[in-house]
Design a protein around this motif. Structure first.
Motif, PDB file in Angstrom:
ATOM      1  N   ARG A   1       6.634   6.667  14.643  1.00  0.00           N
ATOM      2  CA  ARG A   1       6.993   8.045  14.283  1.00  0.00           C
ATOM      3  C   ARG A   1       6.403   8.454  12.935  1.00  0.00           C
ATOM      4  O   ARG A   1       6.567   9.605  12.520  1.00  0.00           O
ATOM      5  CB  ARG A   1       8.524   8.184  14.260  1.00  0.00           C
ATOM      6  CG  ARG A   1       9.162   8.062  15.639  1.00  0.00           C
ATOM      7  CD  ARG A   1      10.616   7.582  15.574  1.00  0.00           C
ATOM      8  NE  ARG A   1      11.498   8.529  14.906  1.00  0.00           N
ATOM      9  CZ  ARG A   1      12.701   8.209  14.385  1.00  0.00           C
ATOM     10  NH1 ARG A   1      13.134   6.953  14.447  1.00  0.00           N
ATOM     11  NH2 ARG A   1      13.449   9.116  13.815  1.00  0.00           N
ATOM     12  N   GLY A   2       5.740   7.511  12.246  1.00  0.00           N
ATOM     13  CA  GLY A   2       5.126   7.847  10.955  1.00  0.00           C
ATOM     14  C   GLY A   2       6.156   8.308   9.925  1.00  0.00           C
ATOM     15  O   GLY A   2       5.902   9.213   9.141  1.00  0.00           O
ATOM     16  N   LEU A   3       7.325   7.658   9.924  1.00  0.00           N
ATOM     17  CA  LEU A   3       8.414   8.111   9.044  1.00  0.00           C
ATOM     18  C   LEU A   3       8.242   7.654   7.596  1.00  0.00           C
ATOM     19  O   LEU A   3       8.967   8.111   6.721  1.00  0.00           O
ATOM     20  CB  LEU A   3       9.769   7.617   9.568  1.00  0.00           C
ATOM     21  CG  LEU A   3      10.257   8.249  10.864  1.00  0.00           C
ATOM     22  CD1 LEU A   3      11.679   7.805  11.165  1.00  0.00           C
ATOM     23  CD2 LEU A   3      10.205   9.774  10.770  1.00  0.00           C
ATOM     24  N   THR A   4       7.346   6.708   7.341  1.00  0.00           N
ATOM     25  CA  THR A   4       7.135   6.261   5.959  1.00  0.00           C
ATOM     26  C   THR A   4       5.644   6.257   5.666  1.00  0.00           C
ATOM     27  O   THR A   4       4.826   6.428   6.569  1.00  0.00           O
ATOM     28  CB  THR A   4       7.650   4.825   5.735  1.00  0.00           C
ATOM     29  OG1 THR A   4       6.738   3.922   6.379  1.00  0.00           O
ATOM     30  CG2 THR A   4       9.046   4.603   6.287  1.00  0.00           C
ATOM     31  N   THR A   5       5.297   6.038   4.414  1.00  0.00           N
ATOM     32  CA  THR A   5       3.876   5.891   4.073  1.00  0.00           C
ATOM     33  C   THR A   5       3.363   4.569   4.632  1.00  0.00           C
ATOM     34  O   THR A   5       4.134   3.662   4.940  1.00  0.00           O
ATOM     35  CB  THR A   5       3.691   5.868   2.552  1.00  0.00           C
ATOM     36  OG1 THR A   5       4.408   4.728   2.035  1.00  0.00           O
ATOM     37  CG2 THR A   5       4.232   7.136   1.904  1.00  0.00           C
ATOM     38  N   GLN A   6       2.035   4.453   4.732  1.00  0.00           N
ATOM     39  CA  GLN A   6       1.417   3.206   5.180  1.00  0.00           C
ATOM     40  C   GLN A   6       1.796   2.068   4.239  1.00  0.00           C
ATOM     41  O   GLN A   6       1.994   0.932   4.649  1.00  0.00           O
ATOM     42  CB  GLN A   6      -0.113   3.340   5.230  1.00  0.00           C
ATOM     43  CG  GLN A   6      -0.620   4.162   6.394  1.00  0.00           C
ATOM     44  CD  GLN A   6      -0.327   3.516   7.755  1.00  0.00           C
ATOM     45  OE1 GLN A   6       0.723   3.758   8.362  1.00  0.00           O
ATOM     46  NE2 GLN A   6      -1.229   2.684   8.227  1.00  0.00           N
ATOM     47  N   ARG A   7       1.887   2.396   2.992  1.00  0.00           N
ATOM     48  CA  ARG A   7       2.211   1.386   1.993  1.00  0.00           C
ATOM     49  C   ARG A   7       3.618   0.811   2.203  1.00  0.00           C
ATOM     50  O   ARG A   7       3.796  -0.413   2.194  1.00  0.00           O
ATOM     51  CB  ARG A   7       2.106   2.033   0.614  1.00  0.00           C
ATOM     52  CG  ARG A   7       2.576   1.110  -0.441  1.00  0.00           C
ATOM     53  CD  ARG A   7       2.462   1.705  -1.823  1.00  0.00           C
ATOM     54  NE  ARG A   7       2.775   0.634  -2.724  1.00  0.00           N
ATOM     55  CZ  ARG A   7       2.118   0.348  -3.818  1.00  0.00           C
ATOM     56  NH1 ARG A   7       1.118   1.102  -4.180  1.00  0.00           N
ATOM     57  NH2 ARG A   7       2.458  -0.674  -4.559  1.00  0.00           N
ATOM     58  N   VAL A   8       4.582   1.699   2.395  1.00  0.00           N
ATOM     59  CA  VAL A   8       5.955   1.231   2.632  1.00  0.00           C
ATOM     60  C   VAL A   8       6.018   0.437   3.933  1.00  0.00           C
ATOM     61  O   VAL A   8       6.693  -0.591   4.033  1.00  0.00           O
ATOM     62  CB  VAL A   8       6.937   2.423   2.653  1.00  0.00           C
ATOM     63  CG1 VAL A   8       8.269   2.017   3.265  1.00  0.00           C
ATOM     64  CG2 VAL A   8       7.125   2.957   1.238  1.00  0.00           C
TER      65      VAL A   8
ATOM     66  N   GLU B   1      15.786  15.565   1.830  1.00  0.00           N
ATOM     67  CA  GLU B   1      15.472  16.889   2.376  1.00  0.00           C
ATOM     68  C   GLU B   1      14.136  16.895   3.108  1.00  0.00           C
ATOM     69  O   GLU B   1      13.987  17.452   4.182  1.00  0.00           O
ATOM     70  CB  GLU B   1      15.422  17.912   1.237  1.00  0.00           C
ATOM     71  CG  GLU B   1      16.684  18.756   1.168  1.00  0.00           C
ATOM     72  CD  GLU B   1      16.618  19.720   0.000  1.00  0.00           C
ATOM     73  OE1 GLU B   1      15.593  20.417  -0.134  1.00  0.00           O
ATOM     74  OE2 GLU B   1      17.596  19.750  -0.798  1.00  0.00           O
ATOM     75  N   ASN B   2      13.143  16.235   2.472  1.00  0.00           N
ATOM     76  CA  ASN B   2      11.792  16.292   3.050  1.00  0.00           C
ATOM     77  C   ASN B   2      11.317  14.945   3.588  1.00  0.00           C
ATOM     78  O   ASN B   2      10.166  14.574   3.445  1.00  0.00           O
ATOM     79  CB  ASN B   2      10.802  16.833   2.002  1.00  0.00           C
ATOM     80  CG  ASN B   2      10.999  16.140   0.661  1.00  0.00           C
ATOM     81  OD1 ASN B   2      11.790  15.191   0.577  1.00  0.00           O
ATOM     82  ND2 ASN B   2      10.286  16.578  -0.344  1.00  0.00           N
ATOM     83  N   GLY B   3      12.243  14.177   4.147  1.00  0.00           N
ATOM     84  CA  GLY B   3      11.821  12.916   4.753  1.00  0.00           C
ATOM     85  C   GLY B   3      12.796  11.790   4.470  1.00  0.00           C
ATOM     86  O   GLY B   3      13.991  12.020   4.287  1.00  0.00           O
TER      87      GLY B   3
END
Lengths: 312, 312
Positions: A118-125, A55-57
């Motif tokens: 697109r910044g779809l994940t965290t930097q860590r992922v 839902e949120n990403g």
């Protein structure tokens, strides 16, 4: 104990997983981690990450059950353990499944470059996906022993290939690349390759060769690509770059000549940019619509440091 | 335009040859350089450099005629051009000739490590021999295409291998290695491997992996090998290390813990050394006969900088 520094703050550079590398040769250990119910999986179809739409990403982590629904992996890599002890593996599915998986509701297939942009994940992922992609690509391109030509086999949790025919062992490759700004007082040297996005200029770069220091490679590449001589070289930051498996070594170099002679085999153009121009590139107000590289590239951070005079 | 910096001053790091890399794909050019009467050759039998004994030392450069007397090379590498335009190639002779060449009057066969330790050549020749040895070793270990298993062929003046079967191209490998001192105030962390010369302690080191920044690799290796946590990492210098083809990336790291837990698979011992102890290691007066690494290793220079407080 992750620590934030310049390199850690750049895309693909934040990867605080404990790699537990000393345990990789222990097959029973790797098997136990693979089969543990808490273990999570990053999934690639070919070299494309698969995410679960939420839902949120987007969620890049698959449980055993969720991963099993996607198909039988052709390869897995033991990436390491989280601070809470959860193991993380990367799974590669056959590239031919790409179309059918893309059509499944609840799944999103997105190239790593696009995920980063697109910044779809965290930097860590992003860091974990990047490292995994480099190793997967290496397996894909190294299924045979370069020493004798026989097929080699994956070992050490995906971190080695062994040749039963000649006994050679092979490790994933990381190619050091120098990427740098030559500096002449208030100006820095940028170039553009024909395949860049229209208007974008970036730092010069090239592979470091056997027999070279980082500093020599920086000076050689600037001279080869733009005809400019440099003296002092300063290290700035580094970035693992998973296209397919480079270590970008970001530097500044002091120019001692200023005439630019573009190597037209490598570049469409190269020229000096004043600090004022670079500021306009960042703010999108350059009169010739020249733009800076995106934040997921280390070149962006080199330019930012030049702008803020935090270099050399 | 060679420039002296920290890296250039370290053995194997001084290599001011113009690599003329853009000309390597031009077979006619490389042939013309190879056949030009002024061209000089560095000669290896297997991976051992061959030198001509002279009254006042050793000469590593062979003319066409001098090289032809040694045998038919199995491989050559176009290393580049001198400032005066003289081309330099490396020639590899079959390893089986080693014994007969060693017996010839006027020839000296000496391993690269021994050449460096004994200072038998100039720093410049050492850099050229080092780079050449790395590329020759790569060819030796990569005669087959890792992508498809077919035999591959040398191209681009020795700087590429091409596979006619699948079309893959392969480039010489350079493996980035981090080598570093963890620093705790007045102390630095050193370790020794079982195969080191008796009494010698050196900087910890290890291969950088896919997905890692230089800084992360430094912190990971120190933690894996000695159980010490570090925060800030500073780059010091780099060194091409031709055993067989690493890029040593020398760093300092600020320790944030001090308990040492030695990884006994990697190290025989690791412990903290005060600046006063390091001074005694250099002067040969350490009460436990502990010695510093030799000047041809970057670890020597890291320790020197620590001693002189020129770091971080």
């Amino acid at each position: 104990m992750p620590t934030f520094d310049r390199s850690t703050a750049i895309s693909f550079g934040f990867n605080p997983l404990d790699r537990v590398s000393e345990k990789r040769p222990d097959e029973a250990f790797v098997d136990a981690r693979r089969n543990h119910p808490s273990t999570r999986f990053l999934v690639f179809v070919g070299e494309t990450p698969v995410l679960r739409s939420q839902e949120n990403g987007f969620d890049p982590l698959f449980s055993h059950e969720q991963a099993a629904e996607l198909g039988t992996p052709i390869l897995d890599i033991f990436l390491g353990e989280d601070q809470d002890g959860t193991a993380l593996f990367a799974l590669a599915l056959d590239e031919e499944l790409q179309e059918s998986l893309a059509a499944r509701p609840g799944l999103e297939l997105a190239g790593l470059r696009s995920l980063a942009q697109r910044g779809l994940t965290t930097q860590r992922v992003l860091g974990e996906l990047g490292g995994a992609k480099s190793v997967l690509n290496w397996h894909q391109r190294h299924r045979f022993c370069a020493n004798c030509g026989a097929p080699s086999k994956v070992s050490c949790g995906g971190w080695r290939r062994d040749c039963a025919a000649c006994g050679a062992t092979h490790f994933p490759r990381v190619d050091p690349v120098v990427i740098m700004l030559a500096i002449d007082g208030d100006r820095c040297l940028l170039g553009r390759q024909a395949h860049f996005a229209p208007g974008m200029y970036s730092a010069l770069a090239g592979f470091l060769e056997p027999g070279e220091t980082i500093e020599d490679a920086v000076r050689r590449e600037i001279h080869e690509e733009a005809g400019v001589h440099c003296s002092q070289v300063s290290y700035f930051a580094s970035q693992p770059w998973p296209f397919p498996s480079s270590l970008m070594i970001g530097c500044f170099a002091k120019a001692v000549s200023t005439d630019v002679l573009v190597d037209e085999n490598e570049l469409e153009d190269a020229r000096w940019f004043t600090r004022a121009e670079v500021a306009m590139m960042f703010s999108g107000t350059h009169p010739d619509a020249i733009s800076a590289p995106l934040p997921f590239a280390i070149a962006h951070h080199l330019l930012k440091a030049f702008l803020e005079e935090k270099f050399m």
